[in-house]
Design a protein around this motif. Sequence first.
Motif: not given
Length: 212
Positions: A183-203
Amino acid sequence: MNDEHITLLPRLGRLQEKARGNLVALKTTIISDGRTLRLHNAGMKGGQVRFGLFGRDLLISALMTQDRSVMADAIRFVCNTLGRSANAHTGEEPGRGIHEYTDVEIRGRLTRYNAAEVSLLLLIVAGRYWNLTADAKLLTEQKASLIAAIDYIHRHIKGGLFVEDPRYCGADGYALRATYWKDSRLPGREDPIYPVTYTLVQAQAIAALRAA
């Protein structure tokens, strides 16, 4: 077990003892819904508590320790602080689990509900608690909150994926750069472009629905 494993046992024992001592140092209590909850702060720095109560940390710790009393109080804490309405300033929405109990402001918003997966972890831990105890009293007590967490998941599923989107709380973004464990930041992305999906959250969503 070979000789190498045997020589490791004393060191592992010392590490476990140290870990137990550090866990005690993180203990805290709060009164929630008229009940004293025994919880653990998320971290220390320089011998002082640096990070307070986080829903994610409490539930993952409960799941890993398999301690029934730790699980019960983590479930109660997250249920008692579960989101009730939409709030663009805090990220709150109905059924969304709390991220950070202490108000912290970043970029003009609060981090309080800036975690997508706490409600998912709540259901996973509740399911594990039931498997360990067969005790329906706690789950019946928290029935409304558990159903709200299920409804939260259903609301976020689009095209078979759990989708994170601040529009659910009436905002265009969150205080944090990302709303799962990184939750600090995604490397290479200052902010995600919403809507967004995360693999871990799918599991986690799959495991939560199975538990539900």
